[in-house]
Design a protein around this motif. Structure first.
Motif, PDB file in Angstrom:
ATOM      1  N   GLU A 255      -3.587  -8.772  -7.284  1.00  0.00           N
ATOM      2  CA  GLU A 255      -4.883  -8.171  -7.038  1.00  0.00           C
ATOM      3  C   GLU A 255      -5.440  -7.547  -8.311  1.00  0.00           C
ATOM      4  O   GLU A 255      -4.693  -6.986  -9.102  1.00  0.00           O
ATOM      5  N   PHE A 256      -6.740  -7.628  -8.489  1.00  0.00           N
ATOM      6  CA  PHE A 256      -7.381  -6.961  -9.613  1.00  0.00           C
ATOM      7  C   PHE A 256      -7.269  -5.446  -9.423  1.00  0.00           C
ATOM      8  O   PHE A 256      -7.632  -4.906  -8.383  1.00  0.00           O
ATOM      9  N   GLY A 257      -6.738  -4.756 -10.436  1.00  0.00           N
ATOM     10  CA  GLY A 257      -6.597  -3.309 -10.354  1.00  0.00           C
ATOM     11  C   GLY A 257      -5.325  -2.840  -9.679  1.00  0.00           C
ATOM     12  O   GLY A 257      -5.146  -1.631  -9.492  1.00  0.00           O
ATOM     13  N   SER A 258      -4.426  -3.764  -9.329  1.00  0.00           N
ATOM     14  CA  SER A 258      -3.149  -3.362  -8.737  1.00  0.00           C
ATOM     15  C   SER A 258      -2.192  -2.898  -9.817  1.00  0.00           C
ATOM     16  O   SER A 258      -2.433  -3.101 -11.012  1.00  0.00           O
ATOM     17  N   SER A 259      -1.100  -2.267  -9.417  1.00  0.00           N
ATOM     18  CA  SER A 259      -0.114  -1.819 -10.399  1.00  0.00           C
ATOM     19  C   SER A 259       0.474  -3.003 -11.154  1.00  0.00           C
ATOM     20  O   SER A 259       0.747  -2.919 -12.358  1.00  0.00           O
ATOM     21  N   HIS A 260       0.665  -4.123 -10.463  1.00  0.00           N
ATOM     22  CA  HIS A 260       1.167  -5.329 -11.121  1.00  0.00           C
ATOM     23  C   HIS A 260       0.184  -5.808 -12.188  1.00  0.00           C
ATOM     24  O   HIS A 260       0.590  -6.229 -13.280  1.00  0.00           O
ATOM     25  N   TYR A 261      -1.096  -5.728 -11.898  1.00  0.00           N
ATOM     26  CA  TYR A 261      -2.131  -6.130 -12.853  1.00  0.00           C
ATOM     27  C   TYR A 261      -2.072  -5.262 -14.109  1.00  0.00           C
ATOM     28  O   TYR A 261      -2.101  -5.776 -15.227  1.00  0.00           O
ATOM     29  N   PHE A 262      -1.965  -3.945 -13.935  1.00  0.00           N
ATOM     30  CA  PHE A 262      -1.903  -3.042 -15.086  1.00  0.00           C
ATOM     31  C   PHE A 262      -0.641  -3.272 -15.913  1.00  0.00           C
ATOM     32  O   PHE A 262      -0.680  -3.227 -17.146  1.00  0.00           O
ATOM     33  N   ILE A 263       0.482  -3.510 -15.251  1.00  0.00           N
ATOM     34  CA  ILE A 263       1.744  -3.754 -15.965  1.00  0.00           C
ATOM     35  C   ILE A 263       1.637  -5.014 -16.821  1.00  0.00           C
ATOM     36  O   ILE A 263       2.037  -5.028 -17.990  1.00  0.00           O
ATOM     37  N   MET A 264       1.084  -6.075 -16.239  1.00  0.00           N
ATOM     38  CA  MET A 264       0.956  -7.322 -16.989  1.00  0.00           C
ATOM     39  C   MET A 264      -0.030  -7.175 -18.152  1.00  0.00           C
ATOM     40  O   MET A 264       0.162  -7.774 -19.219  1.00  0.00           O
TER      41      MET A 264
ATOM     42  N   SER B 155     -19.699 -10.347  -2.375  1.00  0.00           N
ATOM     43  CA  SER B 155     -18.421 -10.819  -1.864  1.00  0.00           C
ATOM     44  C   SER B 155     -17.407  -9.698  -1.911  1.00  0.00           C
ATOM     45  O   SER B 155     -17.539  -8.751  -2.668  1.00  0.00           O
ATOM     46  N   LYS B 156     -16.378  -9.835  -1.095  1.00  0.00           N
ATOM     47  CA  LYS B 156     -15.292  -8.851  -1.127  1.00  0.00           C
ATOM     48  C   LYS B 156     -14.642  -8.825  -2.499  1.00  0.00           C
ATOM     49  O   LYS B 156     -14.151  -7.807  -2.939  1.00  0.00           O
ATOM     50  N   ARG B 157     -14.690  -9.952  -3.205  1.00  0.00           N
ATOM     51  CA  ARG B 157     -14.020 -10.041  -4.505  1.00  0.00           C
ATOM     52  C   ARG B 157     -14.659  -9.118  -5.528  1.00  0.00           C
ATOM     53  O   ARG B 157     -13.986  -8.538  -6.366  1.00  0.00           O
ATOM     54  N   THR B 158     -16.013  -8.981  -5.484  1.00  0.00           N
ATOM     55  CA  THR B 158     -16.677  -8.131  -6.458  1.00  0.00           C
ATOM     56  C   THR B 158     -16.593  -6.669  -6.070  1.00  0.00           C
ATOM     57  O   THR B 158     -16.679  -5.796  -6.920  1.00  0.00           O
ATOM     58  N   LEU B 159     -16.420  -6.398  -4.786  1.00  0.00           N
ATOM     59  CA  LEU B 159     -16.332  -5.012  -4.352  1.00  0.00           C
ATOM     60  C   LEU B 159     -14.923  -4.471  -4.447  1.00  0.00           C
ATOM     61  O   LEU B 159     -14.719  -3.277  -4.616  1.00  0.00           O
ATOM     62  N   ALA B 160     -13.943  -5.331  -4.313  1.00  0.00           N
ATOM     63  CA  ALA B 160     -12.608  -4.798  -4.143  1.00  0.00           C
ATOM     64  C   ALA B 160     -11.555  -5.801  -4.553  1.00  0.00           C
ATOM     65  O   ALA B 160     -11.829  -6.944  -4.864  1.00  0.00           O
ATOM     66  N   ALA B 161     -10.333  -5.303  -4.521  1.00  0.00           N
ATOM     67  CA  ALA B 161      -9.186  -6.165  -4.749  1.00  0.00           C
ATOM     68  C   ALA B 161      -8.328  -6.153  -3.503  1.00  0.00           C
ATOM     69  O   ALA B 161      -7.125  -6.025  -3.547  1.00  0.00           O
TER      70      ALA B 161
END
Length: 359
Positions: free
Chosen positions: A55-64, A39-45
């Motif tokens: 998104e997984f791996g986005s800047s917002h994800y890292f900040i949180m 799935s696109k979900r396992t390959l990417a965000a």
């Protein structure tokens, strides 16, 4: 592999090094992904999945994730200040504080109940900064290194990936922690030196300069890097094993509360091992920050093989509880803010084909 957007994000990481320069990655087409059953979900965000806040791996994800680290480390270490204070005094003056219970009774007798809270301010500030770097950078480095070694090697060498990412994150986390750790130990183990952070920090700077705050950073690395490597790698693999052999249903079918119970159990198991591997260096740090002009090697010789293990029981109780609560709080933050969760480690289809595991 992760997508171009995530690759660009990890390239922009301020701690990247030439060794980990990433290759240009071409986004796989939807037809290719479908062909391999991925799935696109396992390959990417590339898109926010339903129910996720980012998104997984986005800047917002890292900040949180960093905010989750602040809450998990800052609050738990501060809550355990009384036990930490007795543990430190047991390490630096074992003749006076002969046991945990003796340490508590002497401290209360001499300083009252308020004496058990000594050092709470540098503890809260220092470990909040450490948590920000530890958890935030762990997520960054884990994705960065995974992108570098590829999907197949990420699965085959996932324990090594957890160890490398956590060690890299803790290196920077300890630089952020060192000044407040030095103040905390001085307040807790030197009666009459200073009663709070406002008195301690200026006095240390006036007496020894900036070196007073960073002379313990190397022993901190010796203590915290093995601790964190064990904390993350043991936790990740314990969670994997619990869902595989203990929990009667897949993680995706477990409720959020059930997942948090697994998180707490895995965190406590990891914490016991963390305490054991990091205790000798913790003893050195406590004595080093208590005595001005001392060195790590000198303290190690002074304590001897038996001395470095003083206070181990107290540290196991403290670190086991601490680590379990930290993972519980960190995971609760992810649940509350609806952060995306990467799927459990699964063997890639390409690797299954290479090993002849598919028809």
């Amino acid at each position: 592999m992760y997508p171009n957007s995530l690759t660009q994000l990890t390239r922009a990481n301020p701690f990247s090094a030439p060794l980990f320069t990433l290759q240009k990655v071409e986004e796989p087409s939807q037809s290719l992904a479908a062909e391999h059953g991925l799935s696109k979900r396992t390959l990417a965000a590339a898109a926010v999945a339903e129910g996720d806040s980012c998104e997984f791996g986005s800047s917002h994800y890292f900040i949180m994730c960093g905010i989750g680290g602040i809450l998990s480390c800052g609050t738990t270490h501060t809550a355990l200040v009384p036990l930490d204070l007795v543990k430190c005094r047991l390490q630096v003056d074992p003749d006076k504080y002969k046991s945990i219970f003796k340490g508590f009774s002497i401290t209360i007798k001499e300083d009252g109940m308020r004496g058990l809270a000594k050092g709470w301010a540098p503890t809260f500030i220092g470990y909040s900064m450490q948590g920000l770097c530890k958890f935030g950078f762990y997520e960054v480095f884990k994705i960065t290194y995974s992108d570098f070694i590829g999907e197949e090697n990420t699965y085959l060498w996932r324990t090594s990936l957890y160890l490398a990412a956590s060690a890299s994150a803790e290196f920077f986390a300890d630089i952020a922690l060192a000044p407040m750790e030095a103040c905390k130990v001085r307040i807790q183990t030197c009666p009459g030196y200073a009663s709070n952070l406002r008195q301690c920090a200026p006095k240390m700077f006036a007496e020894e300069g900036i070196w007073a705050f960073y002379k313990g950073v190397v022993p901190l690395w010796m203590r915290q890097i093995p601790y964190t490597m064990m904390k993350f790698a043991c936790f990740e693999r314990t969670v994997e094993l619990l869902y595989k052999h203990v929990v009667p249903k897949p993680r995706a079918e477990c409720s959020k509360s059930e997942q948090l119970v697994v998180t707490f159990v895995a965190g406590y198991i990891a914490g016991v091992f963390c305490a054991i591997v990091s205790h000798p260096a913790d003893s050195v740090v406590s004595v080093l920050n208590k005595e001005s002009g001392s060195s790590a090697i000198g303290v190690l010789k002074k304590l001897g093989p038996k001395g470095v293990w003083k206070g181990l029981v107290a540290r196991i109780i403290m670190i086991g509880t601490l680590t379990a609560l930290q993972w519980f709080i960190y995971d609760s933050v992810k649940v509350y803010f609806r952060l995306p969760r990467p799927p459990p480690p699964e063997m890639p289809e390409s690797l299954k084909k290479k090993l002849g595991l598919t028809e």
